[in-house]
Design a protein around this motif. Structure first.
Motif, PDB file in Angstrom:
ATOM      1  N   ASP A 100       0.807  -1.224   0.000  1.00 21.37           N
ATOM      2  CA  ASP A 100       0.000   0.000   0.000  1.00 21.37           C
ATOM      3  C   ASP A 100       0.843   1.277   0.000  1.00 21.37           C
ATOM      4  O   ASP A 100       0.336   2.346  -0.343  1.00 21.37           O
ATOM      5  CB  ASP A 100      -0.928   0.018   1.226  1.00 21.37           C
ATOM      6  N   ASP A 101       2.109   1.169   0.379  1.00 19.10           N
ATOM      7  CA  ASP A 101       2.967   2.349   0.472  1.00 19.10           C
ATOM      8  C   ASP A 101       3.606   2.625  -0.893  1.00 19.10           C
ATOM      9  O   ASP A 101       4.471   1.877  -1.353  1.00 19.10           O
ATOM     10  CB  ASP A 101       4.043   2.118   1.533  1.00 19.10           C
ATOM     11  N   CYS A 102       3.190   3.705  -1.533  1.00 23.71           N
ATOM     12  CA  CYS A 102       3.698   4.035  -2.866  1.00 23.71           C
ATOM     13  C   CYS A 102       5.195   4.309  -2.857  1.00 23.71           C
ATOM     14  O   CYS A 102       5.884   4.052  -3.848  1.00 23.71           O
ATOM     15  CB  CYS A 102       2.953   5.241  -3.433  1.00 23.71           C
ATOM     16  N   LYS A 103       5.709   4.833  -1.743  1.00 20.78           N
ATOM     17  CA  LYS A 103       7.146   5.117  -1.664  1.00 20.78           C
ATOM     18  C   LYS A 103       7.950   3.821  -1.683  1.00 20.78           C
ATOM     19  O   LYS A 103       9.050   3.770  -2.249  1.00 20.78           O
ATOM     20  CB  LYS A 103       7.452   5.915  -0.400  1.00 20.78           C
ATOM     21  N   VAL A 104       7.425   2.788  -1.067  1.00 17.30           N
ATOM     22  CA  VAL A 104       8.103   1.474  -1.079  1.00 17.30           C
ATOM     23  C   VAL A 104       8.129   0.913  -2.497  1.00 17.30           C
ATOM     24  O   VAL A 104       9.155   0.431  -2.974  1.00 17.30           O
ATOM     25  CB  VAL A 104       7.400   0.487  -0.111  1.00 17.30           C
ATOM     26  N   ILE A 105       6.986   0.986  -3.185  1.00 17.74           N
ATOM     27  CA  ILE A 105       6.910   0.500  -4.570  1.00 17.74           C
ATOM     28  C   ILE A 105       7.871   1.296  -5.445  1.00 17.74           C
ATOM     29  O   ILE A 105       8.596   0.744  -6.278  1.00 17.74           O
ATOM     30  CB  ILE A 105       5.475   0.615  -5.115  1.00 17.74           C
ATOM     31  N   SER A 106       7.894   2.620  -5.249  1.00 10.97           N
ATOM     32  CA  SER A 106       8.782   3.490  -6.026  1.00 10.97           C
ATOM     33  C   SER A 106      10.241   3.106  -5.828  1.00 10.97           C
ATOM     34  O   SER A 106      11.020   3.022  -6.786  1.00 10.97           O
ATOM     35  CB  SER A 106       8.566   4.946  -5.622  1.00 10.97           C
ATOM     36  N   HIS A 107      10.616   2.864  -4.589  1.00 11.36           N
ATOM     37  CA  HIS A 107      12.000   2.492  -4.286  1.00 11.36           C
ATOM     38  C   HIS A 107      12.374   1.187  -4.978  1.00 11.36           C
ATOM     39  O   HIS A 107      13.463   1.063  -5.547  1.00 11.36           O
ATOM     40  CB  HIS A 107      12.175   2.362  -2.774  1.00 11.36           C
ATOM     41  N   ARG A 108      11.457   0.224  -4.961  1.00  8.76           N
ATOM     42  CA  ARG A 108      11.754  -1.064  -5.595  1.00  8.76           C
ATOM     43  C   ARG A 108      11.861  -0.917  -7.111  1.00  8.76           C
ATOM     44  O   ARG A 108      12.661  -1.589  -7.753  1.00  8.76           O
ATOM     45  CB  ARG A 108      10.698  -2.103  -5.194  1.00  8.76           C
ATOM     46  N   PHE A 109      11.045  -0.045  -7.700  1.00  9.25           N
ATOM     47  CA  PHE A 109      11.162   0.229  -9.127  1.00  9.25           C
ATOM     48  C   PHE A 109      12.557   0.773  -9.438  1.00  9.25           C
ATOM     49  O   PHE A 109      13.207   0.350 -10.403  1.00  9.25           O
ATOM     50  CB  PHE A 109      10.110   1.243  -9.577  1.00  9.25           C
ATOM     51  N   GLN A 110      13.012   1.719  -8.650  1.00 11.44           N
ATOM     52  CA  GLN A 110      14.334   2.312  -8.872  1.00 11.44           C
ATOM     53  C   GLN A 110      15.420   1.252  -8.778  1.00 11.44           C
ATOM     54  O   GLN A 110      16.358   1.232  -9.581  1.00 11.44           O
ATOM     55  CB  GLN A 110      14.584   3.420  -7.855  1.00 11.44           C
ATOM     56  N   GLN A 111      15.296   0.354  -7.802  1.00  5.66           N
ATOM     57  CA  GLN A 111      16.287  -0.708  -7.641  1.00  5.66           C
ATOM     58  C   GLN A 111      16.293  -1.652  -8.836  1.00  5.66           C
ATOM     59  O   GLN A 111      17.342  -2.074  -9.311  1.00  5.66           O
ATOM     60  CB  GLN A 111      16.002  -1.497  -6.346  1.00  5.66           C
ATOM     61  N   LYS A 112      15.106  -1.971  -9.351  1.00  8.09           N
ATOM     62  CA  LYS A 112      15.032  -2.885 -10.497  1.00  8.09           C
ATOM     63  C   LYS A 112      15.654  -2.272 -11.747  1.00  8.09           C
ATOM     64  O   LYS A 112      16.359  -2.943 -12.500  1.00  8.09           O
ATOM     65  CB  LYS A 112      13.573  -3.273 -10.758  1.00  8.09           C
ATOM     66  N   PHE A 113      15.395  -0.986 -11.963  1.00  3.42           N
ATOM     67  CA  PHE A 113      15.985  -0.345 -13.136  1.00  3.42           C
ATOM     68  C   PHE A 113      17.513  -0.252 -12.999  1.00  3.42           C
ATOM     69  O   PHE A 113      18.234  -0.330 -13.988  1.00  3.42           O
ATOM     70  CB  PHE A 113      15.376   1.039 -13.352  1.00  3.42           C
ATOM     71  N   LYS A 114      18.009  -0.087 -11.773  1.00  3.07           N
ATOM     72  CA  LYS A 114      19.462  -0.079 -11.564  1.00  3.07           C
ATOM     73  C   LYS A 114      20.068  -1.432 -11.910  1.00  3.07           C
ATOM     74  O   LYS A 114      21.133  -1.517 -12.533  1.00  3.07           O
ATOM     75  CB  LYS A 114      19.783   0.282 -10.113  1.00  3.07           C
ATOM     76  N   ILE A 115      19.384  -2.503 -11.529  1.00  2.00           N
ATOM     77  CA  ILE A 115      19.863  -3.857 -11.838  1.00  2.00           C
ATOM     78  C   ILE A 115      19.820  -4.097 -13.344  1.00  2.00           C
ATOM     79  O   ILE A 115      20.748  -4.640 -13.942  1.00  2.00           O
ATOM     80  CB  ILE A 115      19.016  -4.911 -11.094  1.00  2.00           C
ATOM     81  N   LEU A 116      18.725  -3.651 -13.983  1.00  2.00           N
ATOM     82  CA  LEU A 116      18.616  -3.786 -15.437  1.00  2.00           C
ATOM     83  C   LEU A 116      19.722  -3.019 -16.148  1.00  2.00           C
ATOM     84  O   LEU A 116      20.261  -3.465 -17.157  1.00  2.00           O
ATOM     85  CB  LEU A 116      17.249  -3.280 -15.916  1.00  2.00           C
ATOM     86  N   LEU A 210      14.028  -6.193   6.119  1.00  2.26           N
ATOM     87  CA  LEU A 210      15.142  -6.906   5.503  1.00  2.26           C
ATOM     88  C   LEU A 210      14.685  -7.954   4.503  1.00  2.26           C
ATOM     89  O   LEU A 210      15.386  -8.254   3.565  1.00  2.26           O
ATOM     90  CB  LEU A 210      15.994  -7.575   6.603  1.00  2.26           C
ATOM     91  N   GLN A 211      13.477  -8.522   4.704  1.00  2.00           N
ATOM     92  CA  GLN A 211      13.053  -9.583   3.801  1.00  2.00           C
ATOM     93  C   GLN A 211      12.617  -9.075   2.447  1.00  2.00           C
ATOM     94  O   GLN A 211      12.429  -9.824   1.522  1.00  2.00           O
ATOM     95  CB  GLN A 211      11.906 -10.419   4.418  1.00  2.00           C
ATOM     96  N   HIS A 212      12.411  -7.727   2.303  1.00  4.58           N
ATOM     97  CA  HIS A 212      12.031  -7.192   1.008  1.00  4.58           C
ATOM     98  C   HIS A 212      13.245  -7.147   0.084  1.00  4.58           C
ATOM     99  O   HIS A 212      14.194  -6.431   0.332  1.00  4.58           O
ATOM    100  CB  HIS A 212      11.485  -5.764   1.152  1.00  4.58           C
ATOM    101  N   LYS A 213      13.214  -7.936  -0.962  1.00  2.88           N
ATOM    102  CA  LYS A 213      14.313  -7.947  -1.940  1.00  2.88           C
ATOM    103  C   LYS A 213      13.731  -7.802  -3.329  1.00  2.88           C
ATOM    104  O   LYS A 213      12.634  -8.237  -3.609  1.00  2.88           O
ATOM    105  CB  LYS A 213      15.102  -9.273  -1.856  1.00  2.88           C
TER     106      LYS A 213
END
Length: 216
Positions: A100-116, A210-213
């Motif tokens: 539900d937290d848009c900031k958490v989703i946003s952060h994970r998007f940024q991390q995925k694009f960095k990995i890509l 910590l479990q969010h990866k």
């Protein structure tokens, strides 16, 4: 045939990236027009654009919509799916739908694009820019639904097939498509928070358990 279509999508993607500001501006000026993203693209016209036989000034807002959609299809097919397994896609969709937290989703998007970016190089930056601009545009369109008649459900009728490019077995297919469509709706509704523009991105990442990866 599939490879030929993908090559055409790549050429359109390159054209869209080079003319992104002009194309988006044409659609924004028509934000109150009905039927945005509902007109199908023309293969003949696409080839004329790529061959330089049609100038950007000759393209109307509807055709700009179809080109943006084609460019996003290329991003999904050639970049995102290329490095995601079916298991990762399902896991990612479930994770973000339950968040539900848009900031958490946003952060994970940024991390995925960095990995890509590490996997595929600089081209990912262009794809990320298109991804963000595209969803911000859809967000604007949805906010003007009273005049353009393009509510979330109507947008998904036009855009759903573009975002459901991963093949699953018959039992899973409908469930995954429904969940994926729900995630796309969420991205459209909250684009300003989940996919902030670059100047908004210098925010501290949220405190994640910590479990969010990232699943990629």
């Amino acid at each position: 045939m599939f490879q030929e279509r993908l090559t055409l999508r790549q050429s359109l993607y390159n054209f869209v990236i080079q003319n992104l500001d002009i194309i988006v501006n044409k659609v924004e000026k028509a934000i109150h027009e009905e039927g945005l993203f509902r007109k199908p693209g023309s293969l003949v016209r696409e080839k004329k654009v790529i061959a330089g036989k049609l100038n950007i000034d000759q393209l109307d807002h509807q055709y700009c919509c179809s080109m943006l959609k084609a460019a996003m299809q290329y991003v999904i097919l050639s970049i995102l799916i290329e490095v995601l397994t079916n298991k990762a896609v399902k896991s990612y969709i479930d994770t973000e739908l339950n968040e539900d937290d848009c900031k958490v989703i946003s952060h994970r998007f940024q991390q995925k694009f960095k990995i890509l970016h590490k996997k595929l190089g600089e081209d990912v930056e262009k794809a990320e820019t298109l991804f963000r601009v595209f969803f911000h545009l859809l967000h604007q369109i949805e906010r003007n639904k009273k005049t353009n008649k393009m509510c979330l459900d109507t947008l998904m009728l036009s855009l759903g097939p573009s975002f459901n490019q991963v093949e699953f077995n018959e039992i899973e297919e409908n469930e995954i498509k429904n969940k994926n469509n729900s995630l796309v709706k969420k991205l459209i509704q909250h684009a300003d928070q989940i996919l902030p523009k670059k100047e908004q991105e210098e925010l501290k990442p949220p405190n994640l358990p910590l479990q969010h990866k990232s699943v990629i």
